[in-house]
Structures are given as structure tokens and as C-alpha cells.
Design a protein around this motif. Structure first.
Motif, PDB file in Angstrom:
ATOM      1  N   TYR A 126      -6.986  -0.048   1.048  1.00  0.00           N
ATOM      2  CA  TYR A 126      -6.789  -1.396   1.580  1.00  0.00           C
ATOM      3  C   TYR A 126      -5.711  -1.420   2.662  1.00  0.00           C
ATOM      4  CZ  TYR A 126      -4.940  -6.097   1.747  1.00  0.00           C
ATOM      5  OH  TYR A 126      -4.459  -7.295   2.185  1.00  0.00           O
ATOM      6  N   SER A 127      -4.601  -0.732   2.389  1.00  0.00           N
ATOM      7  CA  SER A 127      -3.495  -0.817   3.346  1.00  0.00           C
ATOM      8  C   SER A 127      -3.716   0.132   4.524  1.00  0.00           C
ATOM      9  CB  SER A 127      -2.172  -0.489   2.666  1.00  0.00           C
ATOM     10  OG  SER A 127      -2.110   0.894   2.424  1.00  0.00           O
TER      11      SER A 127
ATOM     12  N   CYS B 230       1.094  -2.172   4.897  1.00  0.00           N
ATOM     13  CA  CYS B 230       1.999  -1.865   3.799  1.00  0.00           C
ATOM     14  C   CYS B 230       2.894  -0.700   4.173  1.00  0.00           C
ATOM     15  CB  CYS B 230       1.232  -1.548   2.525  1.00  0.00           C
ATOM     16  SG  CYS B 230       2.324  -1.433   1.098  1.00  0.00           S
TER      17      CYS B 230
ATOM     18  N   GLU C  42      -0.169   0.233 -11.784  1.00  0.00           N
ATOM     19  CA  GLU C  42      -0.849   1.538 -11.685  1.00  0.00           C
ATOM     20  C   GLU C  42      -0.832   2.227 -13.045  1.00  0.00           C
ATOM     21  OE1 GLU C  42      -1.973   0.601  -9.222  1.00  0.00           O
ATOM     22  OE2 GLU C  42      -0.516  -0.017  -7.751  1.00  0.00           O
TER      23      GLU C  42
ATOM     24  N   PHE D 145      -4.159   6.315  -3.438  1.00  0.00           N
ATOM     25  CA  PHE D 145      -5.450   5.750  -3.864  1.00  0.00           C
ATOM     26  C   PHE D 145      -5.801   4.475  -3.108  1.00  0.00           C
ATOM     27  CE2 PHE D 145      -2.040   4.728  -6.892  1.00  0.00           C
ATOM     28  CZ  PHE D 145      -1.896   3.373  -6.622  1.00  0.00           C
ATOM     29  N   CYS D 146      -4.923   4.029  -2.222  1.00  0.00           N
ATOM     30  CA  CYS D 146      -5.101   2.700  -1.630  1.00  0.00           C
ATOM     31  C   CYS D 146      -5.780   2.779  -0.265  1.00  0.00           C
ATOM     32  CB  CYS D 146      -3.750   2.009  -1.509  1.00  0.00           C
ATOM     33  SG  CYS D 146      -3.865   0.359  -0.823  1.00  0.00           S
TER      34      CYS D 146
ATOM     35  N   GLU E 283       4.264   1.159   2.110  1.00  0.00           N
ATOM     36  CA  GLU E 283       4.006   2.231   1.146  1.00  0.00           C
ATOM     37  C   GLU E 283       2.710   2.945   1.514  1.00  0.00           C
ATOM     38  OE1 GLU E 283       5.902   3.212  -1.329  1.00  0.00           O
ATOM     39  OE2 GLU E 283       7.397   1.633  -1.140  1.00  0.00           O
ATOM     40  N   THR E 284       2.522   4.137   0.945  1.00  0.00           N
ATOM     41  CA  THR E 284       1.292   4.884   1.230  1.00  0.00           C
ATOM     42  C   THR E 284       0.734   5.487  -0.067  1.00  0.00           C
ATOM     43  OG1 THR E 284       2.673   6.772   1.786  1.00  0.00           O
ATOM     44  CG2 THR E 284       1.827   5.484   3.642  1.00  0.00           C
ATOM     45  N   CYS E 285       0.527   4.646  -1.075  1.00  0.00           N
ATOM     46  CA  CYS E 285      -0.067   5.120  -2.334  1.00  0.00           C
ATOM     47  C   CYS E 285      -1.405   5.789  -1.992  1.00  0.00           C
ATOM     48  CB  CYS E 285      -0.312   3.956  -3.282  1.00  0.00           C
ATOM     49  SG  CYS E 285       1.134   2.915  -3.553  1.00  0.00           S
TER      50      CYS E 285
ATOM     51  N   GLY F 229       0.013  -6.426   1.219  1.00  0.00           N
ATOM     52  CA  GLY F 229       0.866  -5.254   1.405  1.00  0.00           C
ATOM     53  C   GLY F 229       2.326  -5.677   1.615  1.00  0.00           C
TER      54      GLY F 229
ATOM     55  N   LYS G 163       6.774   3.069  -4.963  1.00  0.00           N
ATOM     56  CA  LYS G 163       7.254   1.682  -5.071  1.00  0.00           C
ATOM     57  C   LYS G 163       7.895   1.425  -6.440  1.00  0.00           C
ATOM     58  CE  LYS G 163       2.531   0.577  -6.361  1.00  0.00           C
ATOM     59  NZ  LYS G 163       1.263   0.065  -5.881  1.00  0.00           N
TER      60      LYS G 163
HETATM   61 FE1  SF4 Z   1       0.867  -0.801  -0.572  1.00  0.00          FE
HETATM   62 FE2  SF4 Z   1      -0.030  -1.703  -2.921  1.00  0.00          FE
HETATM   63 FE3  SF4 Z   1      -1.613  -0.204  -1.327  1.00  0.00          FE
HETATM   64 FE4  SF4 Z   1       0.486   0.929  -2.570  1.00  0.00          FE
HETATM   65  S1  SF4 Z   1      -1.342   0.005  -3.580  1.00  0.00           S
HETATM   66  S2  SF4 Z   1      -0.117   1.213  -0.395  1.00  0.00           S
HETATM   67  S3  SF4 Z   1       1.991  -0.743  -2.522  1.00  0.00           S
HETATM   68  S4  SF4 Z   1      -0.840  -2.242  -0.862  1.00  0.00           S
END
Ligand code: SF4
Ligand code: V47
Length: 394
Positions: free
Chosen positions: A88-89, A79, A191, A85-86, A81-83, A125, A205
């Protein structure tokens, strides 16, 4: 009316006025919702949520709790993006990110289909190679090879990104994908709409107005969708109420949200745990109950068992939730962040969880059409065994 609510109606109760409004079927204001959040009468809130759930369900369906036989597919974990809390990415080590070929996605979809799933929930992502052509190919192939499966795919954030990548409007993207087989949009990426929380969590985002606008556009094209709210990222009760009110307002305009899903953040692999307060079971039950009464134009509230855990999700069914989500197949986003829930559940397990919480399990499709009402014989056997135990105790 339940004894709990009769008690809450008595004048010294701080929520008496709001309880009366709900009983009278009046719409709640921001202040009403905040009054409910500030109350410690959790059981009364649960009774209110349950009352709202039963009213929305309609005659004969008051005890129905829905689940779907589905699978999650996540074509890429990369992804841009670099949220914060994530997990996963995996922004810490992008070299570990994967991206699936169209063939690999199809292989996974066929594996799910062989188990009899009715829905593919596909999100991922934001990767520049995963553009509208890529998703169009995937949708067309799934629709051709597995025509009976509903494809719920691409959050508003992903739709926004596809529009940015190809330089065409969101409406055009949605139309192309709909023509290729897209059936509905999932509710991720919302979110919390509050700007302060988003700034602290580096959520850069799709802004809230655009997230809502994209769902509105999808609704106008006849695509239904869902809506989420992520808690445990530093939000206040005011932020939660405002988030839900924005959703309620959008629903008044476009009417396409099928359900609301309160999500709870897991922190493994993130660096936010020391800055935020983890929602307790008490907080989550309040979110469910207040959503059920505040979102009076949302037909369903989902207790997403992957994040709530099976036990709390079961309790949430008595607080206004009427859906447990699905069998899942293999969940990645919350597991990357440390949930201990299983990766998947069999249909039997879903039905057991619902039945043993006192409800009738109903397998649904994505659009909440009934696929099958759970085994009534099993329901009666369980009720009879419960009644026998009651008799023995009396
Ligand atoms: Fe990317 Fe979604 Fe994770 Fe934000 S929450 S880093 S947009 S995959
Ligand atoms: O958008 C990200 C959240 C969402 C974490 O539409 C996290 O029916 C917990 O939206 N801990 C994806 N949550 C999941 C989602 C969803 C799930 C089930 C059903 C539906 C539906 C939608 O998960 C993301 C984000 O809000 N998320 N990181 C985390 N660490």
C-alpha cells in the motif's frame, strides 16, 4: 453438546483435556492453545470456537452475525516506514504516493454519508504533513458536518507518530483527537509481536509494548478499540499464541478491545513470497477458532471478508467469528497487495452472505449497538426453502 465434541472428549484424543477445560469454562494456557494448534481435528476446533461464540453472544443472540455500513478512508499512501509486506505504501516508487487535502477527505466522507454509512474507518501511512493539526481539522469538520457518523481512526502506530511529530505525549494526542471527534481506534499496526519476525519483515515502527500501552491509554480515556494479528509473514504457531496472550493480558488491564481480527497477508508488490508460507484456509479457520476460545475476554472475533474472501469468511462464522466487518466503500491496503475480493459490498450482499451461512444478519454500529436486525421474513423464507429441500431429499 455436539457429537463432534463428545468424540473429542474420548481419552485417545490429544485435545480431550483442553476440550474439557473449555466446556468447564476454564481459561486456556499457552500449552493448551498450542495443543489446539497442533490438532488436525479441524471440525472439533470449529465446534469449540462456535461454542465460545455462542456463550459470549448471550441468550437470544446466539445466531446473530454482525456487519456495519461503513467506508474506509486512507488520506495518504506515503509512509516513512518500509514494512516488507506492505504494498500500500509503495516503497518502490514513492512518487506514486498520494496525500489528500482536508477538503478531499471531506468530499469523500460526504460521498459515503450520502449512501447512509454509520462509520468512517480512516487510516493511512506516516507522512510528516499529516500531523495532529491535519487530523484534528479533519475530525472537527466531519463531526460538525456529519455528526451522526462514528469516526474510527488512526492506528496506535499513527498515534505514536503524531506524538513523535509534535513532541507531546500519546495521552495528549488522544485527548485532542477525542475532543475533535475521534470515536474509537482501529486495530491495525500490531502485525505479529514476535521480535524475530518483525526484524525479518523490517517492522521498525511502534514496538509491541508501546502498541499495547497506546490501546490501554485510549481505553482509559473511554475510547474503545480493536486488535489485529497479521499472518503469512513467517510466524510460527508459538508466535501467534504469544501475540494473542499479550492481547488477552492487556484486555484484563484495560477492557476496551471490542474484537479480534486475524489478518492474512497478500504478496503482490512485495518480495517476501519466497521466504514465507502463505496461510491456507485450514490455518485461517484454526486462527479464528483458537482466538474465539483463547481470547475469552474479547467479545467478538471478526472474519474480515476483504482478506479471507467471501466464501472462507462465511465458513469462519461456524468456527467462532460473529462479525464480517463492513460494506467498506473502497478498500486500498489489501487490494494494493492483490486480493481479488470486491472493493465494496452492498448491505444486501452482506446480509445475503450471513443469511446463507445460516445466521441472522444484524447491522451494528461501531460499538456493537444493534442498528437493525436483518429481515426476519427473508430469514424464514430461506429456512423454509431449506427445510423443503431437506424433505424432498429424505
Ligand atoms: Fe507504513 Fe503501515 Fe505500510 Fe508499515 S504497514 S509501511 S507502517 S503503511
Ligand atoms: O495494519 C499490511 C495489514 C492492516 C498487508 O480495526 C496487510 O476493525 C494483507 O488493520 N496484505 C490494516 N494485510 C487493516 C486493518 C483492519 C482491517 C479491517 C478492520 C480493522 C478494524 C482493521 O493491514 C495493517 C497490516 O497489518 N497489511 N500489508 C498485505 N500486503
Amino acid at each position: 453438546m455436539s457429537v463432534v465434541l463428545e468424540k473429542a472428549l474420548l481419552s485417545p484424543s490429544p485435545i480431550a483435556g483442553v476440550v474439557q477445560k473449555i466446556i468447564d469454562g476454564q481459561r486456556l494456557s499457552r500449552d493448551d492453545a498450542l495443543t489446539l494448534y497442533k490438532s488436525h481435528d479441524l471440525i472439533a476446533l470449529g465446534a469449540l470456537g462456535d461454542m465460545a461464540r455462542q456463550r459470549k453472544a448471550g441468550a437470544g443472540k446466539e445466531s446473530f452475525v454482525y456487519y456495519i455500513h461503513n467506508m474506509h478512508l486512507n488520506p495518504t499512501s506515503f509512509c516513512r516506514e518500509t514494512c516488507r509486506f506492505c504494498s500500500y505504501s509503495n516503497p518502490v516508487d514513492r512518487s506514486k504516493a498520494y496525500i489528500w487535502s482536508v477538503e478531499k477527505v471531506l468530499e469523500e466522507a460526504h460521498n459515503g454519508a450520502s449512501l447512509g454509512i454509520t462509520e468512517i474507518h480512516m487510516v493511512g501511512g506516516l507522512h510528516p504533513s499529516c500531523n495532529v493539526d491535519y487530523y484534528e481539522k479533519i475530525l472537527l469538520r466531519i463531526k460538525t458536518e456529519l455528526p451522526n457518523i462514528h469516526i474510527k481512526a488512526l492506528t496506535a502506530v499513527e498515534i505514536d507518530y503524531l506524538s513523535y511529530l509534535s513532541g507531546v505525549t500519546v495521552i495528549e494526542i488522544l485527548k485532542r483527537l477525542q475532543d475533535a471527534g475521534l470515536g474509537s481506534l482501529p486495530g491495525g499496526g500490531a502485525e505479529i509481536f514476535d521480535e524475530g519476525v518483525r526484524a525479518r519483515m523490517k517492522v521498525r515502527k511502534t514496538p509491541p509494548e508501546r502498541w499495547l500501552e497506546i490501546h490501554g491509554a485510549a481505553h482509559r480515556l473511554g475510547l474503545k478499540s480493536t486488535a489485529t494479528m497479521l499472518t503469512g509473514i513467517g510466524e510460527t504457531i508459538e508466535n501467534k499464541v504469544d501475540h494473542m496472550l499479550s492481547l488477552r493480558e492487556q484486555q484484563e488491564k484495560s477492557h476496551g478491545f471490542m474484537c479480534f481480527i486475524p489478518l492474512k497477508c497478500y504478496y503482490e508488490g512485495t518480495n517476501i513470497a519466497d521466504e514465507v508460507t502463505e496461510p491456507t484456509g485450514y490455518d485461517i479457520l484454526k486462527d479464528v477458532a483458537i482466538a474465539a476460545v483463547l481470547l475469552d475476554n474479547f467479545p467478538h472475533v471478526k472474519a474480515y471478508w476483504i482478506q479471507l474472501g467471501e466464501k472462507l469468511a462465511q465458513v469462519a462464522l461456524s468456527f467462532g467469528a460473529d462479525d464480517l466487518d463492513g460494506t467498506i466503500g473502497e478498500e486500498k491496503i489489501t487490494h494494493a497487495a492483490g486480493t481479488k475480493s470486491p472493493l465494496q459490498n452492498a448491505k444486501d450482499r452482506m446480509e445475503y452472505l450471513i443469511r446463507s451461512a445460516g445466521y441472522i444478519p444484524v447491522e451494528r454500529d461501531t460499538l456493537y449497538n444493534i442498528v437493525r436486525i436483518g429481515d426476519l421474513a427473508a430469514q424464514h423464507a430461506m429456512t423454509a426453502s431449506f427445510n423443503n429441500k431437506q424433505l424432498l431429499h429424505n
